[in-house]
Scaffold this motif. Structure first.
Motif, PDB file in Angstrom:
ATOM      1  N   VAL A  94       0.859  -1.179   0.000  1.00  0.00           N
ATOM      2  CA  VAL A  94       0.000   0.000   0.000  1.00  0.00           C
ATOM      3  C   VAL A  94       0.896   1.229   0.000  1.00  0.00           C
ATOM      4  O   VAL A  94       1.875   1.289   0.749  1.00  0.00           O
ATOM      5  CB  VAL A  94      -0.903   0.037   1.261  1.00  0.00           C
ATOM      6  N   GLN A  95       0.559   2.196  -0.837  1.00  0.00           N
ATOM      7  CA  GLN A  95       1.209   3.496  -0.809  1.00  0.00           C
ATOM      8  C   GLN A  95       0.096   4.532  -0.714  1.00  0.00           C
ATOM      9  O   GLN A  95      -0.833   4.517  -1.525  1.00  0.00           O
ATOM     10  CB  GLN A  95       2.050   3.741  -2.067  1.00  0.00           C
ATOM     11  N   ALA A  96       0.185   5.400   0.284  1.00  0.00           N
ATOM     12  CA  ALA A  96      -0.840   6.423   0.472  1.00  0.00           C
ATOM     13  C   ALA A  96      -0.166   7.749   0.765  1.00  0.00           C
ATOM     14  O   ALA A  96       0.947   7.788   1.294  1.00  0.00           O
ATOM     15  CB  ALA A  96      -1.774   6.037   1.619  1.00  0.00           C
ATOM     16  N   GLN A  97      -0.861   8.839   0.418  1.00  0.00           N
ATOM     17  CA  GLN A  97      -0.351  10.165   0.764  1.00  0.00           C
ATOM     18  C   GLN A  97      -1.503  11.047   1.215  1.00  0.00           C
ATOM     19  O   GLN A  97      -2.628  10.910   0.750  1.00  0.00           O
ATOM     20  CB  GLN A  97       0.427  10.792  -0.379  1.00  0.00           C
ATOM     21  N   LEU A  98      -1.184  11.925   2.149  1.00  0.00           N
ATOM     22  CA  LEU A  98      -2.160  12.837   2.737  1.00  0.00           C
ATOM     23  C   LEU A  98      -1.577  14.237   2.704  1.00  0.00           C
ATOM     24  O   LEU A  98      -0.471  14.470   3.204  1.00  0.00           O
ATOM     25  CB  LEU A  98      -2.460  12.427   4.182  1.00  0.00           C
ATOM     26  N   ILE A  99      -2.321  15.160   2.092  1.00  0.00           N
ATOM     27  CA  ILE A  99      -1.913  16.560   2.075  1.00  0.00           C
ATOM     28  C   ILE A  99      -3.169  17.419   2.166  1.00  0.00           C
ATOM     29  O   ILE A  99      -4.144  17.178   1.450  1.00  0.00           O
ATOM     30  CB  ILE A  99      -1.051  16.908   0.838  1.00  0.00           C
ATOM     31  N   ARG A 100      -3.154  18.396   3.074  1.00  0.00           N
ATOM     32  CA  ARG A 100      -4.299  19.304   3.289  1.00  0.00           C
ATOM     33  C   ARG A 100      -5.616  18.546   3.412  1.00  0.00           C
ATOM     34  O   ARG A 100      -6.629  18.938   2.822  1.00  0.00           O
ATOM     35  CB  ARG A 100      -4.367  20.345   2.167  1.00  0.00           C
ATOM     36  N   GLY A 101      -5.626  17.446   4.143  1.00  0.00           N
ATOM     37  CA  GLY A 101      -6.856  16.701   4.377  1.00  0.00           C
ATOM     38  C   GLY A 101      -7.322  15.839   3.218  1.00  0.00           C
ATOM     39  O   GLY A 101      -8.408  15.271   3.263  1.00  0.00           O
ATOM     40  N   SER A 102      -6.519  15.727   2.165  1.00  0.00           N
ATOM     41  CA  SER A 102      -6.885  14.919   1.006  1.00  0.00           C
ATOM     42  C   SER A 102      -6.006  13.663   0.949  1.00  0.00           C
ATOM     43  O   SER A 102      -4.778  13.759   0.963  1.00  0.00           O
ATOM     44  CB  SER A 102      -6.719  15.734  -0.282  1.00  0.00           C
ATOM     45  N   LEU A 103      -6.652  12.515   0.870  1.00  0.00           N
ATOM     46  CA  LEU A 103      -5.962  11.230   0.876  1.00  0.00           C
ATOM     47  C   LEU A 103      -6.079  10.558  -0.485  1.00  0.00           C
ATOM     48  O   LEU A 103      -7.153  10.518  -1.079  1.00  0.00           O
ATOM     49  CB  LEU A 103      -6.583  10.307   1.934  1.00  0.00           C
ATOM     50  N   SER A 104      -4.964  10.033  -0.966  1.00  0.00           N
ATOM     51  CA  SER A 104      -4.925   9.221  -2.183  1.00  0.00           C
ATOM     52  C   SER A 104      -4.148   7.962  -1.854  1.00  0.00           C
ATOM     53  O   SER A 104      -3.213   7.996  -1.055  1.00  0.00           O
ATOM     54  CB  SER A 104      -4.229   9.960  -3.325  1.00  0.00           C
ATOM     55  N   SER A 105      -4.512   6.844  -2.491  1.00  0.00           N
ATOM     56  CA  SER A 105      -3.832   5.591  -2.191  1.00  0.00           C
ATOM     57  C   SER A 105      -3.827   4.646  -3.375  1.00  0.00           C
ATOM     58  O   SER A 105      -4.785   4.589  -4.148  1.00  0.00           O
ATOM     59  CB  SER A 105      -4.504   4.910  -0.994  1.00  0.00           C
ATOM     60  N   GLN A 106      -2.733   3.920  -3.493  1.00  0.00           N
ATOM     61  CA  GLN A 106      -2.567   2.852  -4.468  1.00  0.00           C
ATOM     62  C   GLN A 106      -2.300   1.575  -3.686  1.00  0.00           C
ATOM     63  O   GLN A 106      -1.487   1.578  -2.760  1.00  0.00           O
ATOM     64  CB  GLN A 106      -1.359   3.112  -5.373  1.00  0.00           C
ATOM     65  N   LEU A 107      -2.982   0.510  -4.054  1.00  0.00           N
ATOM     66  CA  LEU A 107      -2.750  -0.792  -3.431  1.00  0.00           C
ATOM     67  C   LEU A 107      -2.334  -1.762  -4.532  1.00  0.00           C
ATOM     68  O   LEU A 107      -2.824  -1.688  -5.654  1.00  0.00           O
ATOM     69  CB  LEU A 107      -4.018  -1.316  -2.755  1.00  0.00           C
ATOM     70  N   TRP A 108      -1.440  -2.675  -4.187  1.00  0.00           N
ATOM     71  CA  TRP A 108      -1.011  -3.708  -5.112  1.00  0.00           C
ATOM     72  C   TRP A 108      -1.143  -5.058  -4.434  1.00  0.00           C
ATOM     73  O   TRP A 108      -0.679  -5.239  -3.306  1.00  0.00           O
ATOM     74  CB  TRP A 108       0.446  -3.511  -5.531  1.00  0.00           C
ATOM     75  N   ALA A 109      -1.758  -5.986  -5.128  1.00  0.00           N
ATOM     76  CA  ALA A 109      -1.877  -7.364  -4.653  1.00  0.00           C
ATOM     77  C   ALA A 109      -1.246  -8.258  -5.720  1.00  0.00           C
ATOM     78  O   ALA A 109      -1.544  -8.106  -6.909  1.00  0.00           O
ATOM     79  CB  ALA A 109      -3.347  -7.742  -4.445  1.00  0.00           C
ATOM     80  N   GLU A 110      -0.396  -9.167  -5.298  1.00  0.00           N
ATOM     81  CA  GLU A 110       0.262 -10.036  -6.266  1.00  0.00           C
ATOM     82  C   GLU A 110      -0.705 -11.042  -6.882  1.00  0.00           C
ATOM     83  O   GLU A 110      -0.546 -11.426  -8.028  1.00  0.00           O
ATOM     84  CB  GLU A 110       1.459 -10.736  -5.634  1.00  0.00           C
TER      85      GLU A 110
END
Length: 163
Positions: A94-110
């Motif tokens: 999982v890679q996620a980022q949070l800036i100014r209350g906004s969250l985005s995320s990428q998940l990878w499953a093999e």
């Protein structure tokens, strides 16, 4: 004894790493990396965590500003990377980022079936994140592993090599 009751406490404390550096543009990066043991069925598996705080200097702020003036807070970007291997899902990142209350995320499953399961649940995750007060950007799940970029990715441990 405490060691018998909590044998992984020492592992948790000793496996953490903190590093702070300043980039050429003045951005301060603080990174914490640690491994947290967690139970999965009858096994103890590692949850690898990388947390990064990026503070960007205010470009409009003059260098000779009076020290008595209240300075605006620097803009902070938070990134988190998780890597773990849970049965029956298999290796996940999982890679996620949070800036100014906004969250985005990428998940990878093999595993394809795990990626499909997670992708079907993303709308529910989005609803819960919005209900908790966050603005939600991209939420996506892909099959495979994250692309290797300039940032160091957490390495997925081979379960066979852990004894």
């Amino acid at each position: 004894t405490p060691r018998t009751l909590f044998p992984y406490t020492t592992l948790f404390r000793s496996s953490g790493l903190e590093q702070t550096r300043t980039t050429a543009d003045g951005t301060q990066l603080t990174t914490w990396q640690l491994e947290i043991p967690m139970r999965n069925l009858q096994d103890i598996v590692p949850l690898q965590v990388k947390l990064q705080r990026e503070e960007t200097p205010d470009k409009d702020e003059p260098a000779d500003k009076d020290d008595n003036t209240v300075k605006p807070a620097k803009e902070k970007l938070w990134r988190v990377e998780l890597a773990f291997d849970l049965e029956p899902l298999g290796p996940l990142q999982v890679q996620a980022q949070l800036i100014r209350g906004s969250l985005s995320s990428q998940l990878w499953a093999e595993r394809a079936e795990s990626a499909n399961l997670i992708a079907r649940e993303l709308a529910h995750l989005r609803e819960r994140l919005i209900a908790s007060g966050l603005t939600v950007g991209e939420l996506a799940c892909r099959q495979g592993t994250p692309p290797q970029g300039p940032r160091t990715a957490l390495e997925q441990r081979d379960r066979k090599s852990v004894v």
